[in-house]
Each structure stands twice: as structure tokens, then as C-alpha cells.
Design a protein around this motif. Sequence first.
Motif, PDB file in Angstrom:
ATOM      1  N   LYS A   1       8.718   4.540   9.993  1.00  7.97           N
ATOM      2  CA  LYS A   1       9.264   3.262   9.528  1.00  7.97           C
ATOM      3  C   LYS A   1       8.148   2.286   9.138  1.00  7.97           C
ATOM      4  N   HIS A   2       7.046   2.337   9.864  1.00  8.07           N
ATOM      5  CA  HIS A   2       5.901   1.457   9.609  1.00  8.07           C
ATOM      6  C   HIS A   2       4.643   2.318   9.442  1.00  8.07           C
ATOM      7  N   PRO A   3       4.504   2.975   8.278  1.00  3.67           N
ATOM      8  CA  PRO A   3       3.404   3.925   8.100  1.00  3.67           C
ATOM      9  C   PRO A   3       2.012   3.318   8.241  1.00  3.67           C
ATOM     10  N   ASN A   4       1.836   2.076   7.810  1.00  3.59           N
ATOM     11  CA  ASN A   4       0.497   1.476   7.879  1.00  3.59           C
ATOM     12  C   ASN A   4       0.115   1.111   9.303  1.00  3.59           C
ATOM     13  N   ILE A   5       1.095   0.739  10.102  1.00  2.00           N
ATOM     14  CA  ILE A   5       0.805   0.454  11.512  1.00  2.00           C
ATOM     15  C   ILE A   5       0.473   1.751  12.235  1.00  2.00           C
ATOM     16  N   PHE A   6       1.330   2.757  12.084  1.00  6.71           N
ATOM     17  CA  PHE A   6       1.118   4.046  12.749  1.00  6.71           C
ATOM     18  C   PHE A   6      -0.196   4.686  12.291  1.00  6.71           C
TER      19      PHE A   6
ATOM     20  N   LEU B   1      -3.624   5.169  14.540  1.00  5.59           N
ATOM     21  CA  LEU B   1      -4.163   6.517  14.767  1.00  5.59           C
ATOM     22  C   LEU B   1      -5.597   6.626  14.269  1.00  5.59           C
ATOM     23  N   THR B   2      -5.849   6.075  13.095  1.00  4.49           N
ATOM     24  CA  THR B   2      -7.201   6.130  12.534  1.00  4.49           C
ATOM     25  C   THR B   2      -8.184   5.358  13.418  1.00  4.49           C
ATOM     26  N   ALA B   3      -7.764   4.187  13.879  1.00  4.97           N
ATOM     27  CA  ALA B   3      -8.619   3.411  14.788  1.00  4.97           C
ATOM     28  C   ALA B   3      -8.885   4.187  16.069  1.00  4.97           C
ATOM     29  N   GLY B   4      -7.867   4.857  16.581  1.00  6.77           N
ATOM     30  CA  GLY B   4      -8.034   5.661  17.790  1.00  6.77           C
ATOM     31  C   GLY B   4      -8.997   6.817  17.590  1.00  6.77           C
ATOM     32  N   ILE B   5      -8.872   7.479  16.445  1.00  4.69           N
ATOM     33  CA  ILE B   5      -9.771   8.604  16.155  1.00  4.69           C
ATOM     34  C   ILE B   5     -11.214   8.118  16.097  1.00  4.69           C
TER      35      ILE B   5
ATOM     36  N   PHE C   1      -6.235   3.156  23.865  1.00  3.90           N
ATOM     37  CA  PHE C   1      -5.150   2.183  23.711  1.00  3.90           C
ATOM     38  C   PHE C   1      -4.575   2.223  22.297  1.00  3.90           C
ATOM     39  N   ALA C   2      -5.413   2.447  21.301  1.00  2.00           N
ATOM     40  CA  ALA C   2      -4.925   2.554  19.920  1.00  2.00           C
ATOM     41  C   ALA C   2      -4.007   3.769  19.767  1.00  2.00           C
ATOM     42  N   PHE C   3      -4.375   4.883  20.395  1.00  2.34           N
ATOM     43  CA  PHE C   3      -3.499   6.064  20.379  1.00  2.34           C
ATOM     44  C   PHE C   3      -2.150   5.747  21.020  1.00  2.34           C
ATOM     45  N   ILE C   4      -2.193   5.120  22.183  1.00  6.55           N
ATOM     46  CA  ILE C   4      -0.955   4.765  22.894  1.00  6.55           C
ATOM     47  C   ILE C   4      -0.113   3.828  22.040  1.00  6.55           C
ATOM     48  N   ALA C   5      -0.757   2.835  21.439  1.00  5.78           N
ATOM     49  CA  ALA C   5      -0.029   1.868  20.603  1.00  5.78           C
ATOM     50  C   ALA C   5       0.580   2.566  19.379  1.00  5.78           C
ATOM     51  N   ALA C   6      -0.143   3.511  18.807  1.00 10.73           N
ATOM     52  CA  ALA C   6       0.383   4.247  17.642  1.00 10.73           C
ATOM     53  C   ALA C   6       1.668   4.971  18.015  1.00 10.73           C
ATOM     54  N   TRP C   7       1.632   5.696  19.112  1.00  9.53           N
ATOM     55  CA  TRP C   7       2.834   6.433  19.535  1.00  9.53           C
ATOM     56  C   TRP C   7       3.936   5.467  19.910  1.00  9.53           C
ATOM     57  N   GLY C   8       3.585   4.365  20.546  1.00  8.08           N
ATOM     58  CA  GLY C   8       4.577   3.351  20.902  1.00  8.08           C
ATOM     59  C   GLY C   8       5.197   2.693  19.690  1.00  8.08           C
ATOM     60  N   SER C   9       4.411   2.587  18.600  1.00 11.76           N
ATOM     61  CA  SER C   9       4.929   1.960  17.383  1.00 11.76           C
ATOM     62  C   SER C   9       6.096   2.736  16.785  1.00 11.76           C
ATOM     63  N   LEU C  10       6.216   3.985  17.133  1.00 13.78           N
ATOM     64  CA  LEU C  10       7.343   4.786  16.630  1.00 13.78           C
ATOM     65  C   LEU C  10       8.662   4.322  17.231  1.00 13.78           C
ATOM     66  N   LEU C  11       8.589   3.574  18.323  1.00 12.45           N
ATOM     67  CA  LEU C  11       9.803   3.051  18.951  1.00 12.45           C
ATOM     68  C   LEU C  11      10.339   1.814  18.229  1.00 12.45           C
ATOM     69  N   LEU C  12       9.520   1.195  17.375  1.00 16.12           N
ATOM     70  CA  LEU C  12       9.935  -0.027  16.673  1.00 16.12           C
ATOM     71  C   LEU C  12      10.985   0.254  15.619  1.00 16.12           C
TER      72      LEU C  12
ATOM     73  N   MET D   1       0.851  -1.177   0.000  1.00 19.41           N
ATOM     74  CA  MET D   1       0.000   0.000   0.000  1.00 19.41           C
ATOM     75  C   MET D   1       0.891   1.233   0.000  1.00 19.41           C
ATOM     76  N   ASP D   2       0.519   2.210  -0.794  1.00 20.19           N
ATOM     77  CA  ASP D   2       1.262   3.459  -0.852  1.00 20.19           C
ATOM     78  C   ASP D   2       1.123   4.200   0.475  1.00 20.19           C
ATOM     79  N   ALA D   3       2.267   4.534   1.081  1.00 16.33           N
ATOM     80  CA  ALA D   3       2.256   5.194   2.395  1.00 16.33           C
ATOM     81  C   ALA D   3       1.556   6.549   2.354  1.00 16.33           C
ATOM     82  N   PHE D   4       1.518   7.179   1.188  1.00 15.03           N
ATOM     83  CA  PHE D   4       0.917   8.513   1.115  1.00 15.03           C
ATOM     84  C   PHE D   4      -0.608   8.489   1.106  1.00 15.03           C
ATOM     85  N   ILE D   5      -1.185   7.302   1.128  1.00 17.76           N
ATOM     86  CA  ILE D   5      -2.639   7.201   1.303  1.00 17.76           C
ATOM     87  C   ILE D   5      -3.046   7.850   2.628  1.00 17.76           C
TER      88      ILE D   5
END
Length: 111
Positions: free
Chosen positions: A60-65, A69-73, A100-111, A1-5
Amino acid sequence: MDAFIWHKVAAISGLAALGLGTYGSHGFKPQNPSYKQVWQTASLYHLVHTAALLTAPITKHPNIFGGLLTAGIVAFSGTCYTVAFLEDRKYSTLAPFGGFAFIAAWGSLLL
């Protein structure tokens, strides 16, 4: 998937955030004034995390982040909007999952 989506997702979310925020400020008149604060919280989290969504393509992982974030919103802000609009806290069950989705999104930046 294109990250710019994620820029398109952020554009849609930003339009919704501004529209809902404007409605909350000017048109939303709950019978119980405490629900005005719930709407404002939803609007703040919606807008802040929409802005963060713009950075998804450079992570690094745009689809996860972006996905988290989208799930959290949707789960957090959407639930808060619903609770405020209907003035009924029984609809608040999804809000913690959004948090929790927001927290996981921010945490995913540590991966």
C-alpha cells in the motif's frame, strides 16, 4: 515516484548481497574467526530483506516499505560487514538503527 523503482534498488542490492556473500564464503579470512559469523549474519539479513524489497511495489505504501528496508540493509548489514571486515566492534553503533528500520518496514505493512 514510480513504485517499480524498488525493483531496480532490489537488483542493485541483490548484486551486492551475492557478491559480498560470495566473498564472505570464499575470500574473507579474518584473524578472529568469530567475525566470520558476523559477516554471515550481515549476508543473510541483506539477502532476505533484498528479496522482500521486490514486493515493495505491491504494498500500500511502497516508498515507506522500500525506504525502510533499504535503510535497514545499509545500516544493519553495512555496519555488520564493516565490523567484520575491520574486526572492530566500535563501528557497530548504527546496527540497532538498521534493526529498527527492518522492524518498522514490516510493521508498515499493517498500515
